[in-house]
Design a protein around this motif. Structure first.
Motif, PDB file in Angstrom:
ATOM      1  N   UNK A 170      68.802-103.862 -14.805  1.00  0.00           N
ATOM      2  CA  UNK A 170      69.898-104.728 -14.356  1.00  0.00           C
ATOM      3  C   UNK A 170      69.499-105.251 -12.988  1.00  0.00           C
ATOM      4  N   UNK A 171      69.404-106.554 -12.877  1.00  0.00           N
ATOM      5  CA  UNK A 171      68.901-107.199 -11.660  1.00  0.00           C
ATOM      6  C   UNK A 171      69.920-108.216 -11.180  1.00  0.00           C
ATOM      7  N   UNK A 172      70.059-108.353  -9.875  1.00  0.00           N
ATOM      8  CA  UNK A 172      70.962-109.348  -9.306  1.00  0.00           C
ATOM      9  C   UNK A 172      70.230-110.194  -8.278  1.00  0.00           C
ATOM     10  N   UNK A 173      70.535-111.482  -8.265  1.00  0.00           N
ATOM     11  CA  UNK A 173      70.079-112.324  -7.160  1.00  0.00           C
ATOM     12  C   UNK A 173      70.886-111.960  -5.927  1.00  0.00           C
ATOM     13  N   UNK A 174      70.353-112.241  -4.778  1.00  0.00           N
ATOM     14  CA  UNK A 174      70.925-111.798  -3.510  1.00  0.00           C
ATOM     15  C   UNK A 174      72.371-112.239  -3.303  1.00  0.00           C
ATOM     16  N   UNK A 175      72.673-113.486  -3.615  1.00  0.00           N
ATOM     17  CA  UNK A 175      74.023-114.018  -3.361  1.00  0.00           C
ATOM     18  C   UNK A 175      74.831-114.146  -4.647  1.00  0.00           C
ATOM     19  N   UNK A 176      74.957-113.043  -5.363  1.00  0.00           N
ATOM     20  CA  UNK A 176      75.744-113.011  -6.589  1.00  0.00           C
ATOM     21  C   UNK A 176      76.734-111.864  -6.517  1.00  0.00           C
ATOM     22  N   UNK A 177      77.619-111.797  -7.497  1.00  0.00           N
ATOM     23  CA  UNK A 177      78.577-110.678  -7.529  1.00  0.00           C
ATOM     24  C   UNK A 177      78.780-110.193  -8.963  1.00  0.00           C
ATOM     25  N   UNK A 178      79.197-108.939  -9.078  1.00  0.00           N
ATOM     26  CA  UNK A 178      79.341-108.290 -10.383  1.00  0.00           C
ATOM     27  C   UNK A 178      80.530-107.347 -10.279  1.00  0.00           C
ATOM     28  N   UNK A 179      81.563-107.597 -11.052  1.00  0.00           N
ATOM     29  CA  UNK A 179      82.781-106.799 -10.901  1.00  0.00           C
ATOM     30  C   UNK A 179      83.639-106.866 -12.150  1.00  0.00           C
ATOM     31  N   UNK A 180      84.544-105.916 -12.278  1.00  0.00           N
ATOM     32  CA  UNK A 180      85.461-105.880 -13.414  1.00  0.00           C
ATOM     33  C   UNK A 180      86.494-107.000 -13.343  1.00  0.00           C
ATOM     34  N   UNK A 181      86.667-107.584 -12.156  1.00  0.00           N
ATOM     35  CA  UNK A 181      87.669-108.625 -11.978  1.00  0.00           C
ATOM     36  C   UNK A 181      87.281-109.507 -10.794  1.00  0.00           C
ATOM     37  N   UNK A 182      87.688-110.757 -10.826  1.00  0.00           N
ATOM     38  CA  UNK A 182      87.393-111.655  -9.703  1.00  0.00           C
ATOM     39  C   UNK A 182      88.319-111.348  -8.534  1.00  0.00           C
ATOM     40  N   UNK A 183      87.917-111.692  -7.304  1.00  0.00           N
ATOM     41  CA  UNK A 183      88.786-111.447  -6.142  1.00  0.00           C
ATOM     42  C   UNK A 183      90.146-112.133  -6.272  1.00  0.00           C
ATOM     43  N   UNK A 184      90.168-113.364  -6.816  1.00  0.00           N
ATOM     44  CA  UNK A 184      91.432-114.093  -6.961  1.00  0.00           C
ATOM     45  C   UNK A 184      92.381-113.378  -7.920  1.00  0.00           C
ATOM     46  N   UNK A 185      91.846-112.929  -9.061  1.00  0.00           N
ATOM     47  CA  UNK A 185      92.686-112.244 -10.041  1.00  0.00           C
ATOM     48  C   UNK A 185      93.161-110.903  -9.509  1.00  0.00           C
ATOM     49  N   UNK A 186      92.284-110.222  -8.810  1.00  0.00           N
ATOM     50  CA  UNK A 186      92.664-108.938  -8.195  1.00  0.00           C
ATOM     51  C   UNK A 186      93.784-109.147  -7.183  1.00  0.00           C
ATOM     52  N   UNK A 187      93.652-110.186  -6.370  1.00  0.00           N
ATOM     53  CA  UNK A 187      94.673-110.502  -5.373  1.00  0.00           C
ATOM     54  C   UNK A 187      96.008-110.825  -6.029  1.00  0.00           C
ATOM     55  N   UNK A 188      95.970-111.584  -7.128  1.00  0.00           N
ATOM     56  CA  UNK A 188      97.217-111.979  -7.795  1.00  0.00           C
ATOM     57  C   UNK A 188      97.917-110.786  -8.430  1.00  0.00           C
ATOM     58  N   UNK A 189      97.153-109.783  -8.847  1.00  0.00           N
ATOM     59  CA  UNK A 189      97.743-108.588  -9.453  1.00  0.00           C
ATOM     60  C   UNK A 189      98.333-107.671  -8.380  1.00  0.00           C
ATOM     61  N   UNK A 190      97.556-107.434  -7.323  1.00  0.00           N
ATOM     62  CA  UNK A 190      97.986-106.477  -6.299  1.00  0.00           C
ATOM     63  C   UNK A 190      99.020-107.042  -5.326  1.00  0.00           C
ATOM     64  N   UNK A 191      98.829-108.337  -4.949  1.00  0.00           N
ATOM     65  CA  UNK A 191      99.705-108.933  -3.940  1.00  0.00           C
ATOM     66  C   UNK A 191     100.579-110.075  -4.478  1.00  0.00           C
TER      67      UNK A 191
END
Length: 319
Positions: free
Chosen positions: A211-232
């Motif tokens: 499993x390899x990632x380029x330097x400026x990428x992200x990998x997560x179960x949820x996007x920051x926007x969706x996480x924000x909308x759920x929590x806040x």
């Protein structure tokens, strides 16, 4: 497209351009001043891109000029033949794949594809595959296994398409089947996050030996926007959500999820696509050669152990 944190750099570059134009018109020698300003620009770039926040890296991973799957595939392959359709429903344009050759060796490339303009984005469904996209990917993986061809997946998606029609056609089942089948593929499998790696949409082509990632990428179960909308209950806290999610390449490597990070050109992959493609090509060749030295069963067991060791499970036994 200019991101907010890039504006100070752009301002200096604009001044440098004006200075060169003015000097050319008036025949004035400003070489020393130009060198000083170029040095300042380089120092500012190093400082800016060396201290990006997690949210800023998310923004960079979505840059409109960033290379997509087909950009990399056509750049690194000597020849490439795209294969279409899942043989059941349709040809999902958000998932692309086919056979490509590098230095005479054949690889099966599979990746999510976004669009550059409005029409293309609609055609590619913004890089969000339907179930037929994941079934097409699996068809290509099984074909690769049949002909003993290594598999390379390029991950870049905001998530699998969440529409009603996708659920009706078995979105969850399609992704789950891919997870199961990829875990036991007999050929080497390399998964590379080249942009966004969101949720099951990314994981549907994300089970591999490396499993390899380029330097400026992200990998997560949820996007920051969706996480924000759920929590806040609002998207306004996306920056805090990104920090809490710890979704960058360095975070993933520290958790033992990612095996390797590929450094990008200063400013991001889009600043020097040729150099980025050459780096990616070298990594693919190197990793496949390393994995090819292992017997298929040994490779499968190592792959399964790799994913079994991710995360922690606590079981409580009640009397």
């Amino acid at each position: 497209m200019l991101l907010e944190f890039e504006k100070p750099i752009a301002d200096l570059e604009h001044k440098l351009k004006e200075m060169k134009a003015l000097a050319s018109e008036n025949g004035v020698d400003v070489n020393s001043t130009v060198e000083i300003l170029e040095g300042k620009i380089l120092d500012l770039k190093k400082e800016t891109f060396g201290n990006l926040t997690r949210w800023q890296r998310v923004q960079l991973s979505r840059h409109a000029e960033r290379p997509y799957s087909l950009d990399y595939i056509y750049a690194i392959c000597d020849e490439f033949i795209e294969i279409h359709g899942d043989r059941q429903v349709a040809d999902d344009k958000a998932m692309v794949g086919g056979l490509g050759t590098i230095n005479g060796k054949t690889y099966m490339f599979i990746g999510q594809q976004k669009g550059r303009n409005t029409k293309d984005r609609q055609l590619r469904n913004f890089g969000m595959p339907n179930p037929e996209g994941y079934r097409k990917a699996l068809r290509l993986m099984k074909m690769a296994e049949k002909f003993n061809v290594p598999v390379v997946t390029l991950i870049d998606t905001p998530g699998a398409f969440p529409g009603l029609e996708a659920e009706e056609r078995g979105q969850g089942e399609a992704i789950a089947r891919n997870l199961k089948e990829m875990a036991v593929l007999k050929v080497p499998v390399i998964c590379i996050v080249i942009g966004e790696g969101a949720s099951g949409g990314a994981l549907g082509i994300g089970v591999g030996d490396r499993i390899i990632m380029l330097e400026n990428t992200w990998y997560s179960v949820i996007s920051p926007e969706s996480c924000s909308s759920i929590l806040w209950r609002s998207w306004d806290y996306k920056e805090q959500a990104a920090e809490a999610l710890k979704l960058t390449a360095t975070d993933m490597q520290s958790f033992g999820i990612v095996d390797r990070i590929i450094e990008e050109p200063l400013g991001g992959a889009h600043k020097d696509i040729h150099a980025m493609c050459n780096k990616l090509k070298d990594v693919i060749i190197e990793e496949v050669e390393s994995l090819s030295n292992l017997e298929p069963q040994e490779r499968i067991l190592k792959r399964i152990d790799k994913f079994d060791n991710m995360g922690v499970v606590n079981e409580e036994v009640t009397q």
